[in-house]
Write an enzyme that holds these catalytic residues in place. Structure first.
Site, PDB file in Angstrom:
ATOM      1  N   ALA A   1      -0.320   2.031  16.470  1.00 31.63           N
ATOM      2  CA  ALA A   1      -0.422   3.426  16.931  1.00 31.63           C
ATOM      3  C   ALA A   1       0.898   4.168  16.743  1.00 31.63           C
ATOM      4  O   ALA A   1       1.458   4.734  17.670  1.00 31.63           O
ATOM      5  CB  ALA A   1      -0.878   3.488  18.390  1.00 31.63           C
TER       6      ALA A   1
ATOM      7  N   ASP B   1       0.831  -1.202   0.000  1.00 37.63           N
ATOM      8  CA  ASP B   1       0.000   0.000   0.000  1.00 37.63           C
ATOM      9  C   ASP B   1       0.869   1.258   0.000  1.00 37.63           C
ATOM     10  O   ASP B   1       1.821   1.367   0.776  1.00 37.63           O
ATOM     11  CB  ASP B   1      -0.904   0.009   1.230  1.00 37.63           C
TER      12      ASP B   1
ATOM     13  N   ASN C   1       6.607  -8.101  12.738  1.00 39.41           N
ATOM     14  CA  ASN C   1       5.183  -7.771  12.640  1.00 39.41           C
ATOM     15  C   ASN C   1       4.368  -8.831  11.906  1.00 39.41           C
ATOM     16  O   ASN C   1       3.217  -9.100  12.271  1.00 39.41           O
ATOM     17  CB  ASN C   1       5.008  -6.417  11.952  1.00 39.41           C
TER      18      ASN C   1
ATOM     19  N   GLY D   1       4.326  -0.684   8.570  1.00 38.37           N
ATOM     20  CA  GLY D   1       5.454  -0.025   7.938  1.00 38.37           C
ATOM     21  C   GLY D   1       6.711  -0.391   8.692  1.00 38.37           C
ATOM     22  O   GLY D   1       6.652  -0.985   9.776  1.00 38.37           O
TER      23      GLY D   1
ATOM     24  N   TYR E   1       2.681  10.429  -0.682  1.00 42.17           N
ATOM     25  CA  TYR E   1       3.713  10.039   0.269  1.00 42.17           C
ATOM     26  C   TYR E   1       5.095  10.485  -0.222  1.00 42.17           C
ATOM     27  O   TYR E   1       5.512  10.147  -1.332  1.00 42.17           O
ATOM     28  CB  TYR E   1       3.726   8.528   0.497  1.00 42.17           C
TER      29      TYR E   1
ATOM     30  N   PRO F   1      -1.857   0.088  13.005  1.00 40.50           N
ATOM     31  CA  PRO F   1      -2.306  -0.890  13.997  1.00 40.50           C
ATOM     32  C   PRO F   1      -1.470  -0.868  15.274  1.00 40.50           C
ATOM     33  O   PRO F   1      -1.940  -1.322  16.320  1.00 40.50           O
ATOM     34  CB  PRO F   1      -2.164  -2.234  13.263  1.00 40.50           C
TER      35      PRO F   1
ATOM     36  N   LYS G   1       8.043   0.766  23.141  1.00 42.22           N
ATOM     37  CA  LYS G   1       9.402   1.329  23.167  1.00 42.22           C
ATOM     38  C   LYS G   1       9.448   2.750  23.731  1.00 42.22           C
ATOM     39  O   LYS G   1      10.519   3.231  24.109  1.00 42.22           O
ATOM     40  CB  LYS G   1      10.010   1.317  21.765  1.00 42.22           C
TER      41      LYS G   1
END
Length: 334
Positions: free
Chosen positions: A209, A49, A296, A286, A54, A207, A216
């Protein structure tokens, strides 16, 4: 990797998809970006995506080069249109002129003849919805776009689009791309029920945030060097600011024991959480490093039982945003 249908369409996409907002063309060097794409492909990700806006169109260029040589039929490439890509009055919005010019620019930068999903990046209050939907439908008929979707549209805007498409015989939208995570649930009260009824799948962004749900960021401490919270030039710091309150960071740390009990990292728990919603077709992740991608994607296929979901809710519920009115597009074109 697990796969899900995109809404009620026949298109199947990877449960975890790779997105290059705030990274490719801005936050990370191209070699690192290409390494992240390679890691995603190695892990079975087929869905990618991006958007014309961007990094000022550079993100599409980087993704196009990173995917060059891959079997096109084995990929699902998504992009978007709405935000400004130039200085002119028509270099933005969802007019027929800008949609056609934007898609041709995106196809060139992505080095492909078509995109699998073309999304209206926001609702354009200055363009008749009929004009936008006809332009999208023409692109579908020309074979330059296979499916159409929207991003961050309000429920009444989605309903209007569906009604017009049905009345005029246009292809219906099959997806919505909203922000959605444990802390930001504004789609749950109205958007999700509508989309479940109408066969529209959610492709959710953020997802974790903006990285806050990785744990972290610690309350009362400076953000780690090189993290998104320190990215002032690429707007990462602005986007994450709303989650960087100590009360949020303290609650996030309370999620750590749950992740450890399940043998998951904090990021995997956050991505797995959004995938428990059956209306979610894919969660966009990302990364600035390949190991983040590999971490992830392990959330795909993870099942969280009702007790785990309740424990998570008990921790974060006082901070959860559920107000549908938070879903807003600019009243005038930016």
């Amino acid at each position: 990797m697990e796969f899900r249908r995109l809404g009620r369409s026949g298109l199947k996409i990877s449960e975890v998809s790779y997105g290059n907002w705030l990274t490719h063309g801005s936050q990370v060097e191209e070699d690192a970006a290409r390494a992240c794409v390679a890691a995603a492909l190695d892990e079975g990700v087929t869905t990618f995506d991006t958007a014309d806006v961007y990094a000022g169109t550079r993100a599409e260029e980087v993704l196009g080069r990173a995917l060059k040589g891959q079997r096109r039929e084995g990929l699902e490439i998504f992009t978007k249109v709405y935000w400004p890509t130039g200085p002119g009055q028509n270099d933005r919005g969802l007019s027929r002129k800008h949609i056609f010019e934007s898609v041709h620019g995106s196809l060139k930068r992505l080095q492909t003849d078509y995109v699998d999903l073309y999304q209206a990046h926001r609702f354009d209050h200055e363009t008749p919805l009929e004009e936008t939907l006809r332009a999208f439908d023409d692109l579908v008929r020309q074979g330059k776009v296979l499916y159409v979707g929207v991003s961050e549209w309000r429920p009444e805007e989605i309903e209007r689009a569906l009604k017009i498409a049905d009345e005029m015989g246009f292809d219906r939208i099959v997806s919505n791309q909203p922000q959605y995570n444990m802390l930001w649930r504004v789609i749950e009260p109205e958007v999700v029920p509508l989309c479940e009824r109408e066969g529209i799948g959610q492709i959710v962004w953020s997802p974790i945030a903006q990285g806050v749900l990785t744990g972290k960021y610690l309350p009362g401490q400076e953000a780690p060097a090189g993290s998104r919270a320190t990215d002032k030039e690429g707007r990462g710091a602005d986007m994450i600011a709303g989650f960087m309150r100590d009360e949020v960071l303290r609650r996030v740390q309370e999620l750590r024991p749950i992740a450890e009990e399940l043998g998951l990292t904090m990021a995997q728990l956050a991505v797995a959480w959004v995938l428990q919603n059956p209306n979610v077709s894919s969660a966009i992740v990302g990364a600035s490093r390949p190991e983040q991608v590999r971490d992830n994607v392990k959330a795909a296929g993870v099942k969280l039982d009702a007790d785990v979901l309740k424990r998570i809710d008990d921790i974060v519920d006082p901070l959860v945003e559920r107000d549908t009115d938070k879903i807003q597009s600019p009243a005038t074109r930016p």
